[in-house]
Design an enzyme around this catalytic site. Sequence first.
Site, PDB file in Angstrom:
ATOM      1  N   SER A 103       2.458 -80.886  52.983  1.00 11.91           N
ATOM      2  CA  SER A 103       2.975 -81.161  54.322  1.00 11.91           C
ATOM      3  C   SER A 103       2.294 -82.425  54.823  1.00 11.91           C
ATOM      4  O   SER A 103       1.172 -82.735  54.432  1.00 11.91           O
ATOM      5  CB  SER A 103       2.683 -79.994  55.274  1.00 11.91           C
ATOM      6  OG  SER A 103       1.288 -79.816  55.424  1.00 11.91           O
ATOM      7  N   ARG A 125       3.474 -66.254  52.550  1.00 11.52           N
ATOM      8  CA  ARG A 125       2.849 -67.115  51.531  1.00 11.52           C
ATOM      9  C   ARG A 125       2.522 -66.316  50.262  1.00 11.52           C
ATOM     10  O   ARG A 125       2.725 -66.800  49.146  1.00 11.52           O
ATOM     11  CB  ARG A 125       1.573 -67.748  52.095  1.00 11.52           C
ATOM     12  CG  ARG A 125       1.820 -68.852  53.112  1.00 11.52           C
ATOM     13  CD  ARG A 125       0.524 -69.559  53.491  1.00 11.52           C
ATOM     14  NE  ARG A 125       0.818 -70.784  54.227  1.00 11.52           N
ATOM     15  CZ  ARG A 125       0.776 -70.896  55.543  1.00 11.52           C
ATOM     16  NH1 ARG A 125       0.444 -69.837  56.281  1.00 11.52           N
ATOM     17  NH2 ARG A 125       1.060 -72.042  56.132  1.00 11.52           N
ATOM     18  N   LYS A 151      -1.410 -82.177  59.509  1.00  9.01           N
ATOM     19  CA  LYS A 151      -0.420 -81.858  60.532  1.00  9.01           C
ATOM     20  C   LYS A 151      -0.890 -82.400  61.873  1.00  9.01           C
ATOM     21  O   LYS A 151      -2.061 -82.741  62.066  1.00  9.01           O
ATOM     22  CB  LYS A 151      -0.214 -80.346  60.620  1.00  9.01           C
ATOM     23  CG  LYS A 151      -1.444 -79.581  61.056  1.00  9.01           C
ATOM     24  CD  LYS A 151      -1.168 -78.086  61.125  1.00  9.01           C
ATOM     25  CE  LYS A 151      -2.412 -77.309  61.573  1.00  9.01           C
ATOM     26  NZ  LYS A 151      -2.151 -75.858  61.684  1.00  9.01           N
ATOM     27  N   PHE A 171       9.487 -71.843  56.214  1.00  9.33           N
ATOM     28  CA  PHE A 171       8.722 -70.925  57.050  1.00  9.33           C
ATOM     29  C   PHE A 171       9.452 -70.664  58.374  1.00  9.33           C
ATOM     30  O   PHE A 171       9.878 -71.604  59.037  1.00  9.33           O
ATOM     31  CB  PHE A 171       7.328 -71.489  57.315  1.00  9.33           C
ATOM     32  CG  PHE A 171       6.376 -71.227  56.189  1.00  9.33           C
ATOM     33  CD1 PHE A 171       5.451 -70.202  56.270  1.00  9.33           C
ATOM     34  CD2 PHE A 171       6.423 -71.995  55.033  1.00  9.33           C
ATOM     35  CE1 PHE A 171       4.579 -69.943  55.221  1.00  9.33           C
ATOM     36  CE2 PHE A 171       5.567 -71.752  53.985  1.00  9.33           C
ATOM     37  CZ  PHE A 171       4.637 -70.714  54.072  1.00  9.33           C
ATOM     38  N   HIS A 199      15.897 -37.123  31.143  1.00  8.92           N
ATOM     39  CA  HIS A 199      15.499 -35.720  30.988  1.00  8.92           C
ATOM     40  C   HIS A 199      15.223 -35.033  32.308  1.00  8.92           C
ATOM     41  O   HIS A 199      14.716 -33.922  32.338  1.00  8.92           O
ATOM     42  CB  HIS A 199      14.273 -35.620  30.074  1.00  8.92           C
ATOM     43  CG  HIS A 199      14.606 -35.815  28.637  1.00  8.92           C
ATOM     44  ND1 HIS A 199      13.649 -35.835  27.648  1.00  8.92           N
ATOM     45  CD2 HIS A 199      15.790 -36.014  28.015  1.00  8.92           C
ATOM     46  CE1 HIS A 199      14.232 -36.039  26.479  1.00  8.92           C
ATOM     47  NE2 HIS A 199      15.532 -36.148  26.685  1.00  8.92           N
TER      48      HIS A 199
END
Length: 478
Positions: free
Chosen positions: A288, A372, A389, A355, A150
């Site tokens: 990890s 993330r 890590k 990443f 419309h």
Amino acid sequence: MKLRVKQFVERYLKEIVEGNAAVFAGAGLSAPAGFVDWRELLRPIAEELDLDADIETDFVALAQFHRNKHHGNKGQQNQLLIERFGVPKDPTVNHNTLARLPIATYWTTNYDDLIEKSLSAQGKTPDVKYTEAHLALTRRGRDAVVYKMHGDVSNPQDAVLAKDDYERYHLKRAAFVTALSGDLVSRTFLFLGFSFTDPNLDYILSRVRLNLEDNQRKHYCFFKKRTKLPGETDEAFKNAVVRQELVIADLLRFNIEAVLVDEYAEIDEALQLLHRLYRSKSVFVSGSADTFDPWGRAKVDAFGRILGSELVKQGYRVVTGLGIGVGDALLSGVVDQVYRTSRNQLDDAVLVRPFPQQIADGDREAVWKRYREELIGEAGIAIFLLGNKNENGANVIADGMKQEFEIAAREKLMVIAMGTSGYAAKEIFDEVAAAPDTFMSDLSAEAKAAVLRLGELNAEPHVMVSEIVKAIATALKK
């Protein structure tokens, strides 16, 4: 027959997953944002004509009466559209919920821009069509098409409002009729905030019905159960209830099934449930490792392969950033399962976003946080494994994995932390176990217990994966 909300959600979710879903939005979808419906839009016009807007029901005719009085001049009506729909407003919760779903087709009779704004806010590119010329063009990289049959407030002179506009619609906007007819045949629509009094839609639905007869595609709509209005007589209320039942029954001619709710809030809840269940089809796996003790490298690899394979086998999509030391085994399990069974396309079974490493130090934290958030936003379940890590020669907890947990908790994902794998996963499990009602508020008591058992489970990989699958199934029974 009127559907229950749960039945609708199950059926429409299937169409969403298969890429067949579409939405048709009426004025009721935009009203909670502060935009007016037809009655309020045309109230000044009714007053000018010495008519009572609260009594009038044929607003197309009302707009035409006003246009006749002004010898066809649409200036005042155009100005009304600008004043009532030109003021920027924020999309509603329902607009945003729909925009987060993978729905690529939207139709609307509304003049506002809430649908396209909500899509843009979710990082999607809307391709908006409100003139026939737009239909011949394709916006590069579009994620969804928004058909404004419309017109649009930015182009009020061509808006469809009065009888003249409706009578000429099939001449001036024939391509919209053709496009909507095609979508009604090939897609499953959910009509939201729509009263089914629009002449154009009625014509198009009728044409589709006559062409397809008993082979029409199933569509759905929501109706709020009619309640007695303040000051309404018993006779008028009874008439309104009967009329609503007749409208619902008549929609079955077009294979549109109604979902009848007691309160509008139930519609909000149904859409939120749709989104939650859609997201639950995807499982985010975070992990990890530089050091693999206490499980050891062989067990971690076996767990990853079996987990990836079994999640795909059970119909889930695996979402992962391919964490160091864990991601390769997970991906191997996914790919092996897909290629061995040929029941899935790889793109449907896994979303892998490694990443980016070469981000400037000053920008990395902000970029990775957004990365993330977007990745976790694709999922409804999160599994955490290990999480350590090497940093300057020392083994430390992976702070990125802790950040992923914070995002998952904020987004109300079902969090499964394999605590016996140690490191960040152990810390996450301890935090969840210390406040189960905070982190698992949406889960049943049975599902909460299953999550807590998993955090303390140290068994053969296939046993642990089997228990994960059971826990997820238990949670989704709610």
